[in-house]
Design a protein around this motif. Structure first.
Motif, PDB file in Angstrom:
ATOM      1  N   ALA A   5       0.813  -1.226   0.000  1.00  0.00           N
ATOM      2  CA  ALA A   5       0.000   0.000   0.000  1.00  0.00           C
ATOM      3  C   ALA A   5       0.840   1.265   0.000  1.00  0.00           C
ATOM      4  O   ALA A   5       0.297   2.370  -0.114  1.00  0.00           O
ATOM      5  N   GLU A   6       2.155   1.119   0.110  1.00  0.00           N
ATOM      6  CA  GLU A   6       3.018   2.301   0.071  1.00  0.00           C
ATOM      7  C   GLU A   6       2.994   2.970  -1.302  1.00  0.00           C
ATOM      8  O   GLU A   6       3.301   4.150  -1.437  1.00  0.00           O
ATOM      9  N   SER A   7       2.630   2.196  -2.340  1.00  0.00           N
ATOM     10  CA  SER A   7       2.413   2.770  -3.663  1.00  0.00           C
ATOM     11  C   SER A   7       0.979   2.470  -4.080  1.00  0.00           C
ATOM     12  O   SER A   7       0.414   1.450  -3.684  1.00  0.00           O
ATOM     13  N   GLN A   8       0.395   3.340  -4.861  1.00  0.00           N
ATOM     14  CA  GLN A   8      -1.005   3.166  -5.234  1.00  0.00           C
ATOM     15  C   GLN A   8      -1.160   2.036  -6.246  1.00  0.00           C
ATOM     16  O   GLN A   8      -0.376   1.894  -7.175  1.00  0.00           O
ATOM     17  N   HIS A   9      -2.175   1.213  -6.034  1.00  0.00           N
ATOM     18  CA  HIS A   9      -2.474   0.131  -6.972  1.00  0.00           C
ATOM     19  C   HIS A   9      -3.942   0.223  -7.353  1.00  0.00           C
ATOM     20  O   HIS A   9      -4.811   0.422  -6.505  1.00  0.00           O
ATOM     21  N   PHE A  10      -4.212   0.055  -8.659  1.00  0.00           N
ATOM     22  CA  PHE A  10      -5.589   0.198  -9.125  1.00  0.00           C
ATOM     23  C   PHE A  10      -5.816  -0.724 -10.312  1.00  0.00           C
ATOM     24  O   PHE A  10      -4.933  -0.907 -11.138  1.00  0.00           O
ATOM     25  N   ASN A  11      -6.987  -1.316 -10.378  1.00  0.00           N
ATOM     26  CA  ASN A  11      -7.362  -2.181 -11.496  1.00  0.00           C
ATOM     27  C   ASN A  11      -8.787  -1.811 -11.904  1.00  0.00           C
ATOM     28  O   ASN A  11      -9.739  -2.004 -11.141  1.00  0.00           O
ATOM     29  N   THR A  12      -8.940  -1.281 -13.104  1.00  0.00           N
ATOM     30  CA  THR A  12     -10.233  -0.744 -13.538  1.00  0.00           C
ATOM     31  C   THR A  12     -11.353  -1.773 -13.454  1.00  0.00           C
ATOM     32  O   THR A  12     -12.442  -1.495 -12.946  1.00  0.00           O
ATOM     33  N   PHE A  13     -11.110  -2.977 -13.959  1.00  0.00           N
ATOM     34  CA  PHE A  13     -12.177  -3.975 -14.022  1.00  0.00           C
ATOM     35  C   PHE A  13     -12.102  -5.017 -12.912  1.00  0.00           C
ATOM     36  O   PHE A  13     -13.039  -5.791 -12.725  1.00  0.00           O
ATOM     37  N   GLY A  14     -10.991  -5.090 -12.196  1.00  0.00           N
ATOM     38  CA  GLY A  14     -10.849  -6.091 -11.145  1.00  0.00           C
ATOM     39  C   GLY A  14     -11.921  -5.938 -10.071  1.00  0.00           C
ATOM     40  O   GLY A  14     -12.065  -4.876  -9.472  1.00  0.00           O
ATOM     41  N   GLY A  15     -12.664  -7.005  -9.821  1.00  0.00           N
ATOM     42  CA  GLY A  15     -13.704  -6.941  -8.789  1.00  0.00           C
ATOM     43  C   GLY A  15     -14.914  -6.137  -9.187  1.00  0.00           C
ATOM     44  O   GLY A  15     -15.668  -5.658  -8.322  1.00  0.00           O
ATOM     45  N   ASN A  16     -15.171  -5.996 -10.489  1.00  0.00           N
ATOM     46  CA  ASN A  16     -16.375  -5.258 -10.903  1.00  0.00           C
ATOM     47  C   ASN A  16     -17.621  -6.027 -10.456  1.00  0.00           C
ATOM     48  O   ASN A  16     -17.543  -7.201 -10.091  1.00  0.00           O
ATOM     49  N   PRO A  17     -18.777  -5.385 -10.456  1.00  0.00           N
ATOM     50  CA  PRO A  17     -19.971  -6.033  -9.902  1.00  0.00           C
ATOM     51  C   PRO A  17     -20.317  -7.383 -10.519  1.00  0.00           C
ATOM     52  O   PRO A  17     -20.727  -8.300  -9.805  1.00  0.00           O
ATOM     53  N   ILE A  18     -20.147  -7.518 -11.835  1.00  0.00           N
ATOM     54  CA  ILE A  18     -20.505  -8.786 -12.477  1.00  0.00           C
ATOM     55  C   ILE A  18     -19.516  -9.878 -12.076  1.00  0.00           C
ATOM     56  O   ILE A  18     -19.909 -10.997 -11.715  1.00  0.00           O
ATOM     57  N   ALA A  19     -18.219  -9.571 -12.127  1.00  0.00           N
ATOM     58  CA  ALA A  19     -17.207 -10.565 -11.757  1.00  0.00           C
ATOM     59  C   ALA A  19     -17.400 -11.029 -10.321  1.00  0.00           C
ATOM     60  O   ALA A  19     -17.343 -12.231 -10.026  1.00  0.00           O
ATOM     61  N   SER A  20     -17.621 -10.100  -9.426  1.00  0.00           N
ATOM     62  CA  SER A  20     -17.792 -10.458  -8.016  1.00  0.00           C
ATOM     63  C   SER A  20     -19.035 -11.315  -7.805  1.00  0.00           C
ATOM     64  O   SER A  20     -19.029 -12.272  -7.020  1.00  0.00           O
ATOM     65  N   THR A  21     -20.085 -10.996  -8.521  1.00  0.00           N
ATOM     66  CA  THR A  21     -21.327 -11.768  -8.416  1.00  0.00           C
ATOM     67  C   THR A  21     -21.141 -13.178  -8.951  1.00  0.00           C
ATOM     68  O   THR A  21     -21.585 -14.164  -8.343  1.00  0.00           O
ATOM     69  N   VAL A  22     -20.486 -13.286 -10.095  1.00  0.00           N
ATOM     70  CA  VAL A  22     -20.223 -14.603 -10.678  1.00  0.00           C
ATOM     71  C   VAL A  22     -19.339 -15.426  -9.744  1.00  0.00           C
ATOM     72  O   VAL A  22     -19.614 -16.602  -9.473  1.00  0.00           O
ATOM     73  N   GLY A  23     -18.264 -14.823  -9.239  1.00  0.00           N
ATOM     74  CA  GLY A  23     -17.371 -15.528  -8.334  1.00  0.00           C
ATOM     75  C   GLY A  23     -18.086 -16.044  -7.101  1.00  0.00           C
ATOM     76  O   GLY A  23     -17.852 -17.174  -6.643  1.00  0.00           O
ATOM     77  N   SER A  24     -18.971 -15.237  -6.572  1.00  0.00           N
ATOM     78  CA  SER A  24     -19.734 -15.634  -5.390  1.00  0.00           C
ATOM     79  C   SER A  24     -20.663 -16.805  -5.704  1.00  0.00           C
ATOM     80  O   SER A  24     -20.777 -17.759  -4.914  1.00  0.00           O
TER      81      SER A  24
END
Length: 502
Positions: A361-380
């Protein structure tokens, strides 16, 4: 005089009727000697898209020339249902490769499909700069399935991304640079992961893999050392050894090779060691019992982290445990996953400890589509189905049955060198003969592979020489499906024997 196909089919049929399938569970044969498929009450829709020849033309001229297709005449898949896929002509195939070990709970599983459809009507996308319920619900559900202090989740879009992220985490957290992998390991094709992907077919002629080193793969069948009690598998290699009970000479010798790598190729401190619990693309290679445990200890003595690549082995596929690393009695610092995590939906994940997450976390990390609502729902939904349908147990029961049936073929056919695996993570290594262990030539592998396809069974291939059939089906397959798949494979082997004898 060249024999007709009809004549050859008749002779094969007579061979089977005379006892050719004795000792192996099999299905009834049709009049041409081909095993009959188990019934399926699913009716695919009529194919109404692009003509086959137009698809081939687009593939050739508009898509990447680096893309490969399976089979002399590529299959145009149209629809899928659980363990079955259907081509544009409506023909049904038993999918024993699951979209490269990706379809975990079954093609178009109704519960996963319904969950995705509901979320599509609610919210397709928002980046994680906003709160949305699916990612938080999924994070709680997934991390509860991991042991120890593996509790912080990062969501990505693929296994390559996940492994890329894990390697970067290890370097930042330890302050070290060098990373150790295993020969024939596959961890992705991004610039970072190419360094630890130890198969030349995936490497381009450009600089990559700075600080990455590959140590000897502890392959107890094809490697320098191995024996008949090395693996955590219902089926052991035919290779004999003189080890005393509870002592594995092969494990110790492969560990010495890792020590030598650390003594000759790296600084005194390293960043990480990454390994698949069972190698996937490398050909379902299994290590001697205790190897990973000692490897982890050596890496930690040098300040490094241990990364378990669960992209293919995770989510119950090995049967006895939910995660492949658990079969080795180890606790990794970072776990990566993808493929079966979304049953074919593009998603991946990294799970690590709060301490490592804090360093990152000392440097910023970001993923535009990682964990988007559809992916999270499908994974669940995938996690729910694995539990509700008892798929981990199915992997253990059906997978063990599958391995035992294939073991009978290994004992009968000279070209079947090794049957290995755990659960529904299975490899069948093909050889010219069991004495030399020379890989079966590609042209012969392909003939057997094509014959299986013609009889309705889809297999993968892997290994350093593409000498291993990869059997990693959707985790919902049944013993009846196994009987069909084994009967088809045996029929293809028998056809190969007949071809070779003329």
């Amino acid at each position: 005089m060249k024999r007709s196909l009809t004549c050859g089919s008749y002779r094969l049929f007579k061979w089977q009727q005379a006892g050719g399938l004795t000792g192996v569970s099999c299905r009834k044969l049709s009049s041409d000697g081909i095993p009959q498929m188990p019934p399926c009450d699913f009716k695919p829709q009529e194919y109404q898209s692009l003509p086959y020849e137009r698809v081939l033309d687009i593939r050739k001229n508009l898509l990447s020339p680096a893309l490969v297709t399976y089979y002399k005449k590529p299959i145009l898949l149209h629809q899928g249902h659980m363990q079955w896929v259907f081509d544009s002509d409506g023909r049904r195939y038993l999918d024993l490769f699951a979209g490269i070990v990706t379809v975990s709970v079954g093609h178009c599983h109704p519960k996963v499909t319904e969950a995705a459809q509901k979320q599509l009507g609610r919210l397709w996308h928002t980046t994680n700069i906003y709160l949305h319920p699916p990612i938080h619900e999924y994070a709680e559900k997934l991390t509860s399935l991991l042991p120890g202090n593996l509790k912080v989740l990062y969501l990505t879009n693929s296994g390559s991304e996940a492994n890329d992220l894990a390697l970067m985490m290890a370097r930042i957290h330890t302050g070290n640079f060098d990373i150790i992998g295993l020969r024939t390991g596959y961890h992705g094709a991004s610039p970072y992961t190419l360094g630890v992907t130890s198969l030349s077919a995936y490497k381009g002629a450009f600089p990559n893999g700075f600080g990455c080193h590959a140590t000897m793969c502890p392959d107890v069948f094809r490697g320098i050392w191995g024996g008949s009690h090395c693996k955590d598998s219902p089926v052991q290699t035919i290779r004999k050894c003189s080890c005393s009970p509870g002592f594995c000479e092969a494990k110790d010798k492969y560990i010495n090779q890792l020590k030598e790598t650390l003594s000759t190729s790296t600084p005194k401190k390293v960043a990480a060691f990454i390994a698949e619990p069972i190698q996937g693309v490398g050909g379902a290679v299994q290590y001697p019992k205790g190897y990973l445990k000692e490897a982890y200890e050596l890496i930690r003595e040098r300040g490094g982290l241990c990364i378990a690549d669960e992209v293919q082995t995770g989510f119950g596929r090995t049967g006895s445990h939910f995660w492949g690393f658990q079969t080795h009695d180890v606790m990794p610092d970072i776990v990566t996953m993808a493929k079966g995590i979304g049953n074919g939906f593009p998603m991946g994940a990294v799970v690590t400890t709060p301490e490592i997450a804090k360093s990152f976390a000392e440097s910023q990390h970001f993923n535009t589509f990682g964990g988007n609502p559809i992916a999270s729902t499908v994974g669940s939904a995938v996690l729910d189905v694995i539990e509700e349908d008892g798929l981990q147990n199915n992997c253990e029961v059906v997978g063990t049955y599958f391995l035992k049936q294939l073991e009978k073929l290994r004992d009968r056919f000279e070209i079947v060198g090794d049957v290995r695996g755990k659960g529904l993570m299975i490899g069948i290594e093909m050889v010219k003969d069991k004495k030399t262990l020379q890989p079966l030539p590609a042209e012969e592998m392909n003939l057997i592979w094509e014959d299986c396809r013609d009889m309705g069974v889809l297999l993968g291939k892997g290994g350093l020489y593409s000498q291993t059939f990869r059997v990693k089906p959707p985790m919902c397959i049944t013993k009846e499906d196994v009987d069909f798949g084994v009967a088809v494979f045996q029929t293809a082997l028998a056809k190969h024997v007949e071809r070779s004898s003329t």
